[in-house]
Design an enzyme around this catalytic site. Structure first.
Site, PDB file in Angstrom:
ATOM      1  N   THR A 126       0.811  -1.228   0.000  1.00  0.00           N
ATOM      2  CA  THR A 126       0.000   0.000   0.000  1.00  0.00           C
ATOM      3  C   THR A 126       0.838   1.268   0.000  1.00  0.00           C
ATOM      4  OG1 THR A 126      -1.434   1.339   1.441  1.00  0.00           O
ATOM      5  CG2 THR A 126      -0.126  -0.325   2.529  1.00  0.00           C
ATOM      6  N   GLU A 128       0.304   3.562   1.939  1.00  0.00           N
ATOM      7  CA  GLU A 128       0.465   3.947   3.347  1.00  0.00           C
ATOM      8  C   GLU A 128       1.889   3.670   3.844  1.00  0.00           C
ATOM      9  OE1 GLU A 128      -1.752   5.259   5.988  1.00  0.00           O
ATOM     10  OE2 GLU A 128      -2.542   6.044   4.122  1.00  0.00           O
ATOM     11  N   TYR A 150      -1.507   0.073  11.016  1.00  0.00           N
ATOM     12  CA  TYR A 150      -1.806  -0.591   9.741  1.00  0.00           C
ATOM     13  C   TYR A 150      -0.593  -0.525   8.809  1.00  0.00           C
ATOM     14  CZ  TYR A 150      -3.626  -0.924   4.932  1.00  0.00           C
ATOM     15  OH  TYR A 150      -3.813  -1.248   3.606  1.00  0.00           O
ATOM     16  N   LYS A 154       1.746  -3.495   7.299  1.00  0.00           N
ATOM     17  CA  LYS A 154       1.908  -3.680   5.853  1.00  0.00           C
ATOM     18  C   LYS A 154       3.384  -3.628   5.448  1.00  0.00           C
ATOM     19  CE  LYS A 154      -2.186  -4.177   3.832  1.00  0.00           C
ATOM     20  NZ  LYS A 154      -2.514  -5.261   2.912  1.00  0.00           N
TER      21      LYS A 154
HETATM   22  P1  NAP Z   1     -11.596  -4.631   2.128  1.00  0.00           P
HETATM   23  O1  NAP Z   1     -12.753  -4.281   1.238  1.00  0.00           O
HETATM   24  O2  NAP Z   1     -11.581  -4.097   3.507  1.00  0.00           O
HETATM   25  O3  NAP Z   1     -11.510  -6.226   2.171  1.00  0.00           O
HETATM   26  C1  NAP Z   1     -10.691  -6.880   3.113  1.00  0.00           C
HETATM   27  C2  NAP Z   1     -10.919  -8.381   3.017  1.00  0.00           C
HETATM   28  O4  NAP Z   1     -10.106  -9.025   4.027  1.00  0.00           O
HETATM   29  C3  NAP Z   1     -12.371  -8.814   3.293  1.00  0.00           C
HETATM   30  O5  NAP Z   1     -12.707  -9.868   2.438  1.00  0.00           O
HETATM   31  C4  NAP Z   1     -12.293  -9.293   4.732  1.00  0.00           C
HETATM   32  O6  NAP Z   1     -13.280 -10.254   5.069  1.00  0.00           O
HETATM   33  C5  NAP Z   1     -10.914  -9.953   4.726  1.00  0.00           C
HETATM   34  N1  NAP Z   1     -10.389 -10.187   6.069  1.00  0.00           N
HETATM   35  C6  NAP Z   1     -10.242  -9.286   7.067  1.00  0.00           C
HETATM   36  N2  NAP Z   1      -9.725  -9.882   8.173  1.00  0.00           N
HETATM   37  C7  NAP Z   1      -9.546 -11.191   7.860  1.00  0.00           C
HETATM   38  C8  NAP Z   1      -9.070 -12.314   8.568  1.00  0.00           C
HETATM   39  N3  NAP Z   1      -8.674 -12.224   9.846  1.00  0.00           N
HETATM   40  N4  NAP Z   1      -9.028 -13.508   7.936  1.00  0.00           N
HETATM   41  C9  NAP Z   1      -9.453 -13.619   6.645  1.00  0.00           C
HETATM   42  N5  NAP Z   1      -9.937 -12.588   5.917  1.00  0.00           N
HETATM   43  C10 NAP Z   1      -9.981 -11.376   6.522  1.00  0.00           C
HETATM   44  O7  NAP Z   1     -10.223  -4.183   1.447  1.00  0.00           O
HETATM   45  P2  NAP Z   1      -9.910  -3.809  -0.079  1.00  0.00           P
HETATM   46  O8  NAP Z   1     -10.131  -2.346  -0.250  1.00  0.00           O
HETATM   47  O9  NAP Z   1     -10.549  -4.784  -0.963  1.00  0.00           O
HETATM   48  O10 NAP Z   1      -8.323  -3.997  -0.103  1.00  0.00           O
HETATM   49  C11 NAP Z   1      -7.740  -5.251  -0.432  1.00  0.00           C
HETATM   50  C12 NAP Z   1      -6.319  -5.282   0.085  1.00  0.00           C
HETATM   51  O11 NAP Z   1      -5.559  -4.233  -0.506  1.00  0.00           O
HETATM   52  C13 NAP Z   1      -6.173  -5.096   1.589  1.00  0.00           C
HETATM   53  O12 NAP Z   1      -5.077  -5.873   2.000  1.00  0.00           O
HETATM   54  C14 NAP Z   1      -5.847  -3.618   1.731  1.00  0.00           C
HETATM   55  O13 NAP Z   1      -5.142  -3.401   2.937  1.00  0.00           O
HETATM   56  C15 NAP Z   1      -5.001  -3.399   0.507  1.00  0.00           C
HETATM   57  N6  NAP Z   1      -5.020  -2.060  -0.063  1.00  0.00           N
HETATM   58  C16 NAP Z   1      -6.196  -1.455  -0.377  1.00  0.00           C
HETATM   59  C17 NAP Z   1      -6.174  -0.207  -0.976  1.00  0.00           C
HETATM   60  C18 NAP Z   1      -7.456   0.489  -1.347  1.00  0.00           C
HETATM   61  O14 NAP Z   1      -7.392   1.705  -1.586  1.00  0.00           O
HETATM   62  N7  NAP Z   1      -8.576  -0.210  -1.444  1.00  0.00           N
HETATM   63  C19 NAP Z   1      -4.950   0.420  -1.283  1.00  0.00           C
HETATM   64  C20 NAP Z   1      -3.771  -0.244  -0.960  1.00  0.00           C
HETATM   65  C21 NAP Z   1      -3.809  -1.483  -0.378  1.00  0.00           C
HETATM   66  P3  NAP Z   1     -14.718  -9.812   5.663  1.00  0.00           P
HETATM   67  O15 NAP Z   1     -15.556  -9.454   4.467  1.00  0.00           O
HETATM   68  O16 NAP Z   1     -15.161 -11.023   6.368  1.00  0.00           O
HETATM   69  O17 NAP Z   1     -14.489  -8.637   6.565  1.00  0.00           O
HETATM   70  O1  G4F Z   2     -10.659   6.721   3.151  1.00  0.00           O
HETATM   71  P1  G4F Z   2      -9.646   6.586   4.235  1.00  0.00           P
HETATM   72  O2  G4F Z   2     -10.090   5.929   5.484  1.00  0.00           O
HETATM   73  O3  G4F Z   2      -8.414   5.840   3.561  1.00  0.00           O
HETATM   74  P2  G4F Z   2      -6.857   5.734   3.931  1.00  0.00           P
HETATM   75  O4  G4F Z   2      -6.614   6.005   5.353  1.00  0.00           O
HETATM   76  O5  G4F Z   2      -6.130   6.563   2.942  1.00  0.00           O
HETATM   77  O6  G4F Z   2      -6.573   4.180   3.677  1.00  0.00           O
HETATM   78  C1  G4F Z   2      -7.027   3.523   2.501  1.00  0.00           C
HETATM   79  O7  G4F Z   2      -6.064   3.653   1.485  1.00  0.00           O
HETATM   80  C2  G4F Z   2      -4.797   3.015   1.782  1.00  0.00           C
HETATM   81  C3  G4F Z   2      -3.886   3.278   0.583  1.00  0.00           C
HETATM   82  O8  G4F Z   2      -3.232   4.506   0.767  1.00  0.00           O
HETATM   83  C4  G4F Z   2      -5.042   1.528   1.980  1.00  0.00           C
HETATM   84  F1  G4F Z   2      -3.845   0.907   2.227  1.00  0.00           F
HETATM   85  C5  G4F Z   2      -5.994   1.321   3.131  1.00  0.00           C
HETATM   86  O9  G4F Z   2      -6.264  -0.092   3.238  1.00  0.00           O
HETATM   87  C6  G4F Z   2      -7.294   2.053   2.835  1.00  0.00           C
HETATM   88  O10 G4F Z   2      -7.917   1.437   1.735  1.00  0.00           O
HETATM   89  O11 G4F Z   2      -9.078   8.026   4.625  1.00  0.00           O
HETATM   90  C7  G4F Z   2      -8.566   8.908   3.648  1.00  0.00           C
HETATM   91  C8  G4F Z   2      -8.318  10.279   4.300  1.00  0.00           C
HETATM   92  C9  G4F Z   2      -7.556  10.217   5.617  1.00  0.00           C
HETATM   93  O12 G4F Z   2      -6.584  11.231   5.643  1.00  0.00           O
HETATM   94  C10 G4F Z   2      -8.616  10.503   6.672  1.00  0.00           C
HETATM   95  O13 G4F Z   2      -8.122  11.132   7.861  1.00  0.00           O
HETATM   96  O14 G4F Z   2      -9.602  10.853   4.616  1.00  0.00           O
HETATM   97  C11 G4F Z   2      -9.499  11.457   5.898  1.00  0.00           C
HETATM   98  N1  G4F Z   2     -10.843  11.578   6.470  1.00  0.00           N
HETATM   99  C12 G4F Z   2     -11.454  12.761   6.816  1.00  0.00           C
HETATM  100  N2  G4F Z   2     -12.652  12.518   7.363  1.00  0.00           N
HETATM  101  C13 G4F Z   2     -11.667  10.574   6.807  1.00  0.00           C
HETATM  102  C14 G4F Z   2     -12.816  11.164   7.367  1.00  0.00           C
HETATM  103  N3  G4F Z   2     -11.531   9.231   6.662  1.00  0.00           N
HETATM  104  C15 G4F Z   2     -12.555   8.453   7.065  1.00  0.00           C
HETATM  105  N4  G4F Z   2     -12.458   7.121   6.900  1.00  0.00           N
HETATM  106  N5  G4F Z   2     -13.699   8.981   7.650  1.00  0.00           N
HETATM  107  C16 G4F Z   2     -13.868  10.340   7.818  1.00  0.00           C
HETATM  108  O15 G4F Z   2     -14.883  10.786   8.331  1.00  0.00           O
END
Ligand code: NAP
Ligand code: G4F
Length: 349
Positions: A126, A128, A150, A154
């Site tokens: 990520t 992050e 987190y 990662k």
């Molecule tokens: P997500 O929607 O939160 O999905 C996370 C998945 O992990 C869900 O299927 C969840 O299952 C499963 N999970 C959580 N805890 C678990 C456990 N203890 N054992 C087995 N499965 C578990 O995340 P996403 O946005 O699809 O992201 C996919 C991956 O990419 C994650 O690793 C995230 O950290 C990483 N990532 C995401 C972004 C982004 O912007 N989306 C960016 C960079 C990296 P449940 O449905 O049961 O909760």
């Molecule tokens: O949408 P966020 O919670 O995503 P964040 O923290 O960037 O993390 C996501 O992206 C990562 C990749 O860079 C992934 F690795 C991670 O798994 C996840 O998918 O927050 C984005 C920004 C933050 O700065 C947060 O402080 O939005 C700001 N924010 C402001 N108000 C808020 C809020 N975030 C959330 N969730 N809720 C609020 O009310």
């Protein structure tokens, strides 16, 4: 011969889109899911692929269940997407996040090493990892400075992926993906929190939207495009690590403004700043230089910021309109609690 893929976290946003992408490519798709008291397969149902997936129960904290999943699926490729993926929650559950999001990677790599080291492995790293290390676009060579439990978990997973690649010759890749969003995004993440609230406010179901740090800037892309990059990494001759991003950065405030524009409302009349949604440390700026992915994978993002906001707001508007008309369909929002009712250390009033 038909290729077999195992996706951990198939019930999540990326898992669902990747499953659809691989099915369309002719793969036999296996996915791990956690046993929960209420089924949460709505994303797979919404994409119309639920019946085409082979489901295997497994939990990242249980190494035995992971070994079993790999033995059952006999995959050519493992896409490790499962994680405790919400940065905010990692401050509330730092130990669990380390176990699931960090050690979970090693449990899978070790199972691959023991069962079949020929299996190709994708790790969901990520942006992050970079934390507050830079206010310029970053690439694969930029330093990491994680700013949450987190991100630290990662970073451990990122290094274990590289260590297993170098020590055991496993075809293991890190996808350093910047934020990617979609109508299937979880409601706790800021983009979907905004698109869902804007739709409800426009239809008169809700009156306000409470948010934290509006100044944070993110590089937001479109999730269905990002899962293709995961697959491309595993089709290369050599394993490597890649930044996947749009190389544009926008603030949460810009996202809010654009989202309210779509429904012809002035955001300032509805948005309230609430200190409960600020994090103990936040990442203020992220922007990714994806030149390496463009050159080596031939990958490039197509959906840019304005279009992404429009896709998300229109999808949530359509859902709430259908819901008001009495239709029922696979969807997460009606059961999601108002976040101000969730009491945690950070969110206590
Ligand atoms: P997500 O929607 O939160 O999905 C996370 C998945 O992990 C869900 O299927 C969840 O299952 C499963 N999970 C959580 N805890 C678990 C456990 N203890 N054992 C087995 N499965 C578990 O995340 P996403 O946005 O699809 O992201 C996919 C991956 O990419 C994650 O690793 C995230 O950290 C990483 N990532 C995401 C972004 C982004 O912007 N989306 C960016 C960079 C990296 P449940 O449905 O049961 O909760
Ligand atoms: O949408 P966020 O919670 O995503 P964040 O923290 O960037 O993390 C996501 O992206 C990562 C990749 O860079 C992934 F690795 C991670 O798994 C996840 O998918 O927050 C984005 C920004 C933050 O700065 C947060 O402080 O939005 C700001 N924010 C402001 N108000 C808020 C809020 N975030 C959330 N969730 N809720 C609020 O009310």
């Amino acid at each position: 011969m038909t290729k077999r893929a195992l996706i951990t976290g198939i019930t999540g946003q990326d898992g669902a889109y990747l499953a659809k992408f691989l099915l369309d490519k002719g793969y036999e798709v296996y996915g791990t899911y956690r046993r929960v008291s209420t089924p949460n397969f709505w994303r797979l149902q919404a994409l119309g692929i639920f019946e085409k997936i082979n489901l295997i129960p497994a939990d990242l904290v249980d190494a035995a269940s992971i070994i079993e999943a790999i033995k059952i699926a006999e995959p050519d490729e493992v896409y490790h997407l499962a994680a405790q993926s919400f940065v905010g929650a990692s401050f509330e559950q730092p130990i669990g996040t380390g176990d699931i999001t960090g050690l979970g990677v090693t449990r899978i790599l070790e199972a691959i090493r023991q069962i079949n080291p020929e299996i190709k492995f994708y790790n969901a790293a990520t942006s992050e990892l970079y934390g507050n290390g830079s206010n310029k676009p970053v690439n694969e060579e930029s330093p990491f400075k994680p700013a949450s439990p987190y991100a630290a978990a990662k970073l451990y997973g990122y290094w274990m992926t590289r260590i297993y690649r170098e020590a055991y010759g496993i075809f293991a890749c890190n996808g350093i993906l910047f934020n990617h969003e979609s109508p299937l995004r979880g409601l706790e993440f800021v983009t979907r929190k905004i698109s869902n609230a804007v739709a409800k406010i426009a239809l008169g179901i809700e009156k306000e939207l409470r948010l934290g740090n509006l100044d944070a800037k993110r590089d937001w892309g479109y999730a269905p495009e990002y899962v293709e990059a995961m697959w491309l990494m595993l089709q290369q001759k050599e394993p490597d690590d890649y930044v996947i991003a749009t190389n544009e950065s926008h603030s949460v405030r810009e996202f809010v403004e654009k989202a309210f524009d779509i429904v012809d409302l002035d955001w300032q009349e509805y948005v309230k700043i609430d200190k409960r949604f600020f994090r103990p440390i936040d990442v203020n700026f992220l922007q990714g230089d994806y030149s390496k992915a463009k050159k080596k994978l031939g990958w490039e993002p197509k959906v840019r910021f304005n279009k992404l906001v429009e896709i998300m707001v229109k999808a949530d508007l359509e859902r709430w309109e259908r819901w008001l008309n009495g239709e029922r369909f696979p969807w997460d929002a009606p059961n999601y609690p108002n976040e101000t009712r969730i009491l945690t250390r950070g969110l206590r009033v």
